[in-house]
Design a protein around this motif. Sequence first.
Motif, PDB file in Angstrom:
ATOM      1  N   VAL A  54      13.338  -7.451   9.937  1.00  0.00           N
ATOM      2  CA  VAL A  54      11.903  -7.344  10.241  1.00  0.00           C
ATOM      3  C   VAL A  54      11.230  -6.440   9.208  1.00  0.00           C
ATOM      4  O   VAL A  54      10.189  -6.774   8.636  1.00  0.00           O
ATOM      5  CB  VAL A  54      11.687  -6.777  11.668  1.00  0.00           C
ATOM      6  N   ALA A  55      11.857  -5.299   8.936  1.00  0.00           N
ATOM      7  CA  ALA A  55      11.272  -4.328   8.001  1.00  0.00           C
ATOM      8  C   ALA A  55      11.174  -4.917   6.591  1.00  0.00           C
ATOM      9  O   ALA A  55      10.242  -4.612   5.852  1.00  0.00           O
ATOM     10  CB  ALA A  55      12.092  -3.047   7.992  1.00  0.00           C
ATOM     11  N   SER A  56      12.120  -5.763   6.228  1.00  0.00           N
ATOM     12  CA  SER A  56      12.076  -6.363   4.882  1.00  0.00           C
ATOM     13  C   SER A  56      11.059  -7.493   4.821  1.00  0.00           C
ATOM     14  O   SER A  56      10.484  -7.755   3.774  1.00  0.00           O
ATOM     15  CB  SER A  56      13.435  -6.935   4.489  1.00  0.00           C
ATOM     16  N   PHE A  57      10.848  -8.150   5.937  1.00  0.00           N
ATOM     17  CA  PHE A  57       9.924  -9.284   5.959  1.00  0.00           C
ATOM     18  C   PHE A  57       8.467  -8.825   5.783  1.00  0.00           C
ATOM     19  O   PHE A  57       7.707  -9.416   5.037  1.00  0.00           O
ATOM     20  CB  PHE A  57      10.070 -10.055   7.274  1.00  0.00           C
ATOM     21  N   TYR A  58       8.109  -7.757   6.467  1.00  0.00           N
ATOM     22  CA  TYR A  58       6.720  -7.291   6.411  1.00  0.00           C
ATOM     23  C   TYR A  58       6.542  -6.323   5.250  1.00  0.00           C
ATOM     24  O   TYR A  58       7.229  -5.313   5.162  1.00  0.00           O
ATOM     25  CB  TYR A  58       6.313  -6.608   7.712  1.00  0.00           C
ATOM     26  N   LYS A  59       5.573  -6.677   4.407  1.00  0.00           N
ATOM     27  CA  LYS A  59       5.336  -5.873   3.211  1.00  0.00           C
ATOM     28  C   LYS A  59       4.880  -4.449   3.552  1.00  0.00           C
ATOM     29  O   LYS A  59       4.989  -3.533   2.744  1.00  0.00           O
ATOM     30  CB  LYS A  59       4.246  -6.579   2.386  1.00  0.00           C
ATOM     31  N   ALA A  60       4.349  -4.281   4.764  1.00  0.00           N
ATOM     32  CA  ALA A  60       3.823  -2.968   5.145  1.00  0.00           C
ATOM     33  C   ALA A  60       4.918  -1.914   5.275  1.00  0.00           C
ATOM     34  O   ALA A  60       4.644  -0.726   5.205  1.00  0.00           O
ATOM     35  CB  ALA A  60       3.078  -3.085   6.464  1.00  0.00           C
ATOM     36  N   PHE A  61       6.175  -2.370   5.445  1.00  0.00           N
ATOM     37  CA  PHE A  61       7.245  -1.391   5.688  1.00  0.00           C
ATOM     38  C   PHE A  61       7.996  -1.027   4.417  1.00  0.00           C
ATOM     39  O   PHE A  61       8.207  -1.860   3.547  1.00  0.00           O
ATOM     40  CB  PHE A  61       8.240  -1.948   6.722  1.00  0.00           C
ATOM     41  N   ARG A  62       8.406   0.230   4.380  1.00  0.00           N
ATOM     42  CA  ARG A  62       9.204   0.727   3.260  1.00  0.00           C
ATOM     43  C   ARG A  62      10.525   1.235   3.789  1.00  0.00           C
ATOM     44  O   ARG A  62      10.553   1.971   4.770  1.00  0.00           O
ATOM     45  CB  ARG A  62       8.536   1.951   2.614  1.00  0.00           C
ATOM     46  N   LEU A  63      11.583   0.898   3.074  1.00  0.00           N
ATOM     47  CA  LEU A  63      12.898   1.389   3.485  1.00  0.00           C
ATOM     48  C   LEU A  63      13.325   2.588   2.653  1.00  0.00           C
ATOM     49  O   LEU A  63      14.370   3.189   2.908  1.00  0.00           O
ATOM     50  CB  LEU A  63      13.939   0.265   3.383  1.00  0.00           C
ATOM     51  N   LEU A  64      12.515   2.920   1.648  1.00  0.00           N
ATOM     52  CA  LEU A  64      12.804   4.104   0.836  1.00  0.00           C
ATOM     53  C   LEU A  64      11.575   5.002   0.860  1.00  0.00           C
ATOM     54  O   LEU A  64      10.452   4.511   0.985  1.00  0.00           O
ATOM     55  CB  LEU A  64      13.067   3.707  -0.622  1.00  0.00           C
ATOM     56  N   PRO A  65      11.761   6.305   0.701  1.00  0.00           N
ATOM     57  CA  PRO A  65      10.587   7.172   0.634  1.00  0.00           C
ATOM     58  C   PRO A  65       9.774   6.862  -0.622  1.00  0.00           C
ATOM     59  O   PRO A  65      10.283   6.225  -1.548  1.00  0.00           O
ATOM     60  CB  PRO A  65      11.185   8.584   0.543  1.00  0.00           C
ATOM     61  N   LEU A  66       8.538   7.317  -0.649  1.00  0.00           N
ATOM     62  CA  LEU A  66       7.729   7.115  -1.842  1.00  0.00           C
ATOM     63  C   LEU A  66       8.325   7.895  -3.002  1.00  0.00           C
ATOM     64  O   LEU A  66       8.908   8.971  -2.801  1.00  0.00           O
ATOM     65  CB  LEU A  66       6.305   7.613  -1.593  1.00  0.00           C
ATOM     66  N   GLY A  67       8.172   7.353  -4.196  1.00  0.00           N
ATOM     67  CA  GLY A  67       8.666   8.045  -5.380  1.00  0.00           C
ATOM     68  C   GLY A  67       7.818   9.266  -5.706  1.00  0.00           C
ATOM     69  O   GLY A  67       6.703   9.414  -5.200  1.00  0.00           O
ATOM     70  N   LYS A  68       8.353  10.117  -6.557  1.00  0.00           N
ATOM     71  CA  LYS A  68       7.638  11.335  -6.971  1.00  0.00           C
ATOM     72  C   LYS A  68       6.316  10.961  -7.650  1.00  0.00           C
ATOM     73  O   LYS A  68       5.304  11.602  -7.464  1.00  0.00           O
ATOM     74  CB  LYS A  68       8.537  12.111  -7.942  1.00  0.00           C
ATOM     75  N   ASN A  69       6.355   9.909  -8.453  1.00  0.00           N
ATOM     76  CA  ASN A  69       5.150   9.421  -9.121  1.00  0.00           C
ATOM     77  C   ASN A  69       4.768   8.071  -8.530  1.00  0.00           C
ATOM     78  O   ASN A  69       5.582   7.150  -8.500  1.00  0.00           O
ATOM     79  CB  ASN A  69       5.397   9.248 -10.623  1.00  0.00           C
ATOM     80  N   ARG A  70       3.530   7.983  -8.091  1.00  0.00           N
ATOM     81  CA  ARG A  70       3.089   6.750  -7.435  1.00  0.00           C
ATOM     82  C   ARG A  70       2.039   6.054  -8.298  1.00  0.00           C
ATOM     83  O   ARG A  70       0.980   6.619  -8.558  1.00  0.00           O
ATOM     84  CB  ARG A  70       2.514   7.125  -6.075  1.00  0.00           C
ATOM     85  N   ILE A  71       2.372   4.851  -8.723  1.00  0.00           N
ATOM     86  CA  ILE A  71       1.467   4.070  -9.570  1.00  0.00           C
ATOM     87  C   ILE A  71       0.901   2.944  -8.712  1.00  0.00           C
ATOM     88  O   ILE A  71       1.650   2.121  -8.198  1.00  0.00           O
ATOM     89  CB  ILE A  71       2.210   3.475 -10.784  1.00  0.00           C
ATOM     90  N   THR A  72      -0.409   2.934  -8.553  1.00  0.00           N
ATOM     91  CA  THR A  72      -1.053   1.917  -7.716  1.00  0.00           C
ATOM     92  C   THR A  72      -2.030   1.116  -8.572  1.00  0.00           C
ATOM     93  O   THR A  72      -3.028   1.668  -9.050  1.00  0.00           O
ATOM     94  CB  THR A  72      -1.790   2.573  -6.532  1.00  0.00           C
ATOM     95  N   ILE A  73      -1.711  -0.140  -8.766  1.00  0.00           N
ATOM     96  CA  ILE A  73      -2.522  -0.983  -9.645  1.00  0.00           C
ATOM     97  C   ILE A  73      -3.481  -1.824  -8.808  1.00  0.00           C
ATOM     98  O   ILE A  73      -3.079  -2.456  -7.832  1.00  0.00           O
ATOM     99  CB  ILE A  73      -1.610  -1.890 -10.494  1.00  0.00           C
ATOM    100  N   CYS A  74      -4.743  -1.801  -9.199  1.00  0.00           N
ATOM    101  CA  CYS A  74      -5.744  -2.573  -8.467  1.00  0.00           C
ATOM    102  C   CYS A  74      -5.648  -4.047  -8.846  1.00  0.00           C
ATOM    103  O   CYS A  74      -5.560  -4.385 -10.017  1.00  0.00           O
ATOM    104  CB  CYS A  74      -7.140  -2.045  -8.791  1.00  0.00           C
ATOM    105  N   ARG A  75      -5.630  -4.909  -7.822  1.00  0.00           N
ATOM    106  CA  ARG A  75      -5.661  -6.338  -8.117  1.00  0.00           C
ATOM    107  C   ARG A  75      -6.871  -6.994  -7.452  1.00  0.00           C
ATOM    108  O   ARG A  75      -6.861  -8.163  -7.118  1.00  0.00           O
ATOM    109  CB  ARG A  75      -4.363  -7.051  -7.769  1.00  0.00           C
ATOM    110  N   GLY A  76      -7.916  -6.201  -7.264  1.00  0.00           N
ATOM    111  CA  GLY A  76      -9.175  -6.744  -6.736  1.00  0.00           C
ATOM    112  C   GLY A  76      -9.791  -7.691  -7.752  1.00  0.00           C
ATOM    113  O   GLY A  76      -9.325  -7.798  -8.890  1.00  0.00           O
TER     114      GLY A  76
END
Length: 160
Positions: A59-81
């Motif tokens: 279930v956790a792998s199916f839904y993109k909303a879930f993470r199985l690992l903690p966030l990385g030290k550096n978080r890169i968020t790319i806009c695809r709007g």
Amino acid sequence: MDEWEEEVLREILSFYRGERSELIPILLEIQANFGYLPKEAILFVSEFLNVPEGHIYSVASFYKAFRLLPLGKNRITICRGTACHIRGAHQILQEAEKVLGLKEGETSSDLKYTLDTVACLGCCALAPCLTLDGKVHGLMSPEKIKTVLASLEDGGESDV
Ligand code: FES
């Protein structure tokens, strides 16, 4: 999982009855508190709901909303709007994936990087853009993102 985390987990579960249908709300709440789904938490939930751990992982792998690992030290968020998309967001994402060896939504195994995308960062005039640890970098290009990511490797932060 330390004592405090275990207490948080017990507190979360105390609001539920232990029915299988509660799985997703429970996972969402755990993730909201921990930022991801720790494996110890999955074991707790498995026992609490009497659901096999394997089912929870699928279930956790199916839904993109879930993470199985903690966030990385550096978080890169790319806009695809839309504004970023028509100005090449896809190529920027591809370049980031290539340089980091990660796919969108993944965290590196050394927990150094998390690569994400977002629908709109709210700074469309600077399209295409991304955030690096919350700081906006606009007018991006595949070349520029290489520089930004290289600066992280050097331990610094780029003003690109
Ligand atoms: S579409 Fe990218 S910031 Fe709005």
